[in-house]
Design a protein around this motif. Structure first.
Motif, PDB file in Angstrom:
ATOM      1  N   GLU A  34       0.806  -1.217   0.000  1.00 29.91           N
ATOM      2  CA  GLU A  34       0.000   0.000   0.000  1.00 29.91           C
ATOM      3  C   GLU A  34       0.845   1.276   0.000  1.00 29.91           C
ATOM      4  N   THR A  35       2.125   1.178   0.383  1.00 34.59           N
ATOM      5  CA  THR A  35       2.950   2.385   0.534  1.00 34.59           C
ATOM      6  C   THR A  35       4.114   2.473  -0.453  1.00 34.59           C
ATOM      7  N   ILE A  36       4.354   1.417  -1.218  1.00 29.21           N
ATOM      8  CA  ILE A  36       5.501   1.387  -2.127  1.00 29.21           C
ATOM      9  C   ILE A  36       5.069   1.677  -3.563  1.00 29.21           C
ATOM     10  N   SER A  37       5.873   2.470  -4.242  1.00 24.64           N
ATOM     11  CA  SER A  37       5.685   2.693  -5.677  1.00 24.64           C
ATOM     12  C   SER A  37       6.956   2.252  -6.389  1.00 24.64           C
ATOM     13  N   PRO A  58       2.308   7.386  -7.859  1.00 18.14           N
ATOM     14  CA  PRO A  58       2.617   8.497  -6.956  1.00 18.14           C
ATOM     15  C   PRO A  58       1.573   8.707  -5.865  1.00 18.14           C
ATOM     16  N   GLU A  59       0.344   8.245  -6.084  1.00 16.48           N
ATOM     17  CA  GLU A  59      -0.700   8.401  -5.068  1.00 16.48           C
ATOM     18  C   GLU A  59      -0.389   7.630  -3.787  1.00 16.48           C
ATOM     19  N   LYS A  60       0.488   6.627  -3.845  1.00 15.49           N
ATOM     20  CA  LYS A  60       0.865   5.859  -2.654  1.00 15.49           C
ATOM     21  C   LYS A  60       1.804   6.629  -1.737  1.00 15.49           C
ATOM     22  N   ILE A  61       2.333   7.740  -2.215  1.00 12.83           N
ATOM     23  CA  ILE A  61       3.303   8.502  -1.436  1.00 12.83           C
ATOM     24  C   ILE A  61       2.719   9.880  -1.167  1.00 12.83           C
ATOM     25  N   LYS A  62       1.719   9.912  -0.294  1.00 14.32           N
ATOM     26  CA  LYS A  62       1.071  11.169   0.057  1.00 14.32           C
ATOM     27  C   LYS A  62       1.314  11.468   1.514  1.00 14.32           C
TER      28      LYS A  62
END
Length: 66
Positions: A34-37, A58-62
């Protein structure tokens, strides 16, 4: 479309990363699906060497930068 280097303003060259997988995630989170791109593409400046990377998700890194 040409992309100009933000450092020296030369025209950058489209490139690919050789090591796979390159993963990116926020420094203050536990890496997970859920947090890695991944990194999908990059541009390299042929004059100063600046490298610009683009995340696949990029939405995973907000959130806030600490």
């Amino acid at each position: 479309m040409d992309v100009n280097c933000p450092k020296c303003h030369s025209v950058m060259t489209k490139a690919k990363l050789d090591n796979h997988p390159i993963r990116v995630y926020k420094a203050d989170v536990q890496p997970s699906a859920e947090t890695i791109s991944g990194v999908k593409s990059c541009n390299v400046c042929p004059d100063c060497g600046y490298i610009e990377l683009y995340a696949t998700n990029p939405e995973k890194i907000k959130g806030k930068i600490h």
